[in-house]
Design an enzyme around this catalytic site. Structure first.
Site, short mmCIF file in Angstrom:
data_model
loop_
_atom_site.label_atom_id
_atom_site.label_comp_id
_atom_site.label_asym_id
_atom_site.label_seq_id
_atom_site.Cartn_x
_atom_site.Cartn_y
_atom_site.Cartn_z
CE1 TYR A 1 3.78 -0.70 7.78
CE2 TYR A 1 4.48 1.75 8.41
CZ TYR A 1 3.71 0.81 7.68
OH TYR A 1 2.66 1.40 6.56
CG ASP B 1 -0.80 -0.14 2.55
OD1 ASP B 1 0.60 -0.42 2.83
OD2 ASP B 1 -1.25 -0.10 3.58
N GLY C 1 -3.92 -7.34 14.20
CA GLY C 1 -3.58 -7.06 12.52
C GLY C 1 -4.94 -7.17 11.96
CG LEU C 2 -7.94 -9.55 12.76
CD1 LEU C 2 -8.86 -10.46 13.32
CD2 LEU C 2 -7.79 -10.05 11.07
CB SER C 3 -7.58 -3.00 10.76
OG SER C 3 -6.53 -2.98 10.02
CB SER C 4 -9.22 -2.87 16.67
OG SER C 4 -7.83 -2.64 16.92
CB SER C 5 -6.45 1.41 14.96
OG SER C 5 -5.86 0.75 14.03
N GLY D 1 -4.75 -5.29 18.16
CA GLY D 1 -3.48 -5.53 18.18
C GLY D 1 -3.23 -6.87 17.31
CG ASP E 1 -5.07 -1.18 8.06
OD1 ASP E 1 -4.87 -2.07 7.03
OD2 ASP E 1 -4.39 -1.22 8.86
#
Ligand code: ADP
Ligand code: MG
Length: 398
Positions: free
Chosen positions: A231, A45, A134-138, A132, A182
């Site tokens: 990252y 991305d 990696g399923l993008s709760s944020s 946390g 995300d």
């Protein structure tokens, strides 16, 4: 922290719990935003490349009572905490101690910066997205916030624009340097479909998931995550690759502009590590397109090969896999009925994504429960998920 209601509880019953907690008899509104899993297209991305996520039936809900005050008061049921912020003077420079409210306040800040009007409210929120992993709760929290903060009747920008505003909230206000995937996936999801997102143009197409494949996410439960510095190192390695290639190839501004042939003829200019990072990104874009074709044709063998190649590339060239992620993929690949398996998300910890023949979901779950803990000493979690529609307002019965 606990997740309270389980994922398969209906939105209506979860909303009932929230309504009680908000404690009002006045008119309320409900918005939702899903988490996401990326099928393929990892670390592409921020290289202006292609990704193929799906929004999943693990969701954030915010139930709220709009008010006239220029401020938000929110209770996070999962944390049992109430926080508030005022619109006046909102800026990344004046952000207080780190908290989940930053994602809401950051979204308010980014919407205002983009010239969108916002409205205050008193709300409660609750989520079935593991935090946390990696399923993008944020990102789901940000997208739900864009809906709660929006002033009804004002035009909503295109999905890609709204996703970019939420991404800016996370990058600039929260201070996490993430790509746009995300927020985009949470915003644009469609039931039964994956999303082919072009991160250069911020546009997308939906692509149907074959009806005879189930989507299973396996969480490694690993405390290690790709940290911000690893990252950022990957991102700068990609940028260095672009800079060095562009010295000889006019018009190259991102790895999106580089194909395998161009990379091959410029490889001698690149430090060895940079060359490997670039090779992953360049080939991963090709695998995304090949996966779209394989999904359309129901070509299960091709899906298996593409997921395996992506995982191997992330492990060997991009070096963001981990012993736990590798073990999870190996265990899945031994289960009859598992069509394709790979790590998903930024890496080190987090989840794998698996395409599974219907009926084999439990066999995968059993194999993970029986073998993963023995191999790693960690406790895994397995989520059977479905692709759902993106964030939005939910009609409430009066
Ligand atoms: P993820 O991969 O799930 O997006 P992040 O570290 O990016 O993980 O975001 C997790 C953060 O999002 C949490 O630390 C918290 O601030 C916020 N968050 C996620 N879920 C909840 C929740 N259920 N209640 C309150 N805050 C949450
Ligand atoms: Mg996140």
């Amino acid at each position: 922290m606990s997740f309270g209601p389980t994922a398969n509880q209906s939105i209506a019953s979860r909303a009932g719990v929230l309504r009680k907690r908000l404690g009002t008899t006045g008119p309320v509104k409900l918005v939702r935003a899903p988490g996401r899993v990326n099928l393929i297209g990892e670390h592409t991305d921020y290289n202006e490349g292609l990704v193929l996520p799906a929004a999943i039936d693990r969701e954030f809900l915010i139930l709220f009572e709009p008010w006239d005050r220029p401020e938000v008061q929110m209770t996070a049921l999962d944390m049992d905490e109430t926080r508030s912020f005022a619109f006046e003077g909102l800026s990344p420079e004046t952000r207080g101690a780190r908290s989940w409210i930053d994602y809401v306040a950051g979204t308010a800040w980014a919407m205002r910066e983009a010239g969108l009007p916002i409205r205050g409210f008193r709300g409660v929120m609750q989520s079935t997205i593991p935090v946390g992993s990696g399923l993008s709760s944020s990102a789901a929290l940000e997208m739900a916030s864009t809906w709660a903060l929006a002033v009804p009747g004002t035009p909503r920008p295109a999905t890609g624009v709204m996703a970019a505003i939420a991404q800016r909230a996370e990058n600039r206000y929260v201070g996490v340097n993430c790509g746009i995937m995300d927020q985009f996936a949470s915003a644009a999801g469609e039931a039964g479909h994956a999303l082919l997102i072009d991160c250069r143009t911020n546009t997308f197409k939906t692509t149907p998931m074959p009806a005879d494949l189930s989507l299973v996410v396996c969480d490694t439960g690993s405390p290690h995550r790709l940290d911000a510095s690893a990252y950022n190192t990957r991102r700068s390695e990609c940028e260095l690759g672009v800079k060095l290639i562009a010295e000889r190839e006019p018009g190259v501004t991102a790895l999106r502009d580089v194909d395998e042939e161009m990379l091959a003829r410029n490889r001698d200019r690149l430090p060895e590590v940079v060359a490997r990072r670039c090779e992953h990104v360049v080939k991963e874009d090709g695998r995304v397109m090949a996966t779209v074709v394989a999904l359309r044709d129901g070509d299960l063998d091709a899906l298996g090969r593409l997921f395996a190649a992506s995982h191997a590339s992330l492990r060997d060239l991009y070096e963001v896999s981990s012993a736990e992620l590798d073990a999870m993929v190996e265990i899945a690949n031994e289960v009859p009925g598992v069509v394709a398996s790979r790590m998903t998300g930024a890496g080190f910890g987090g989840c794998t994504v698996n395409l599974v023949r219907p009926g084999a979901e439990e066999a995968l779950q059993d194999a993970v429960m029986a073998n993963y803990g023995k191999r790693t000493g960690l406790t895994p979690r397995v989520f059977i998920v479905a692709a759902v529609e993106g964030a939005g307002e939910v009609e409430l019965d009066a």
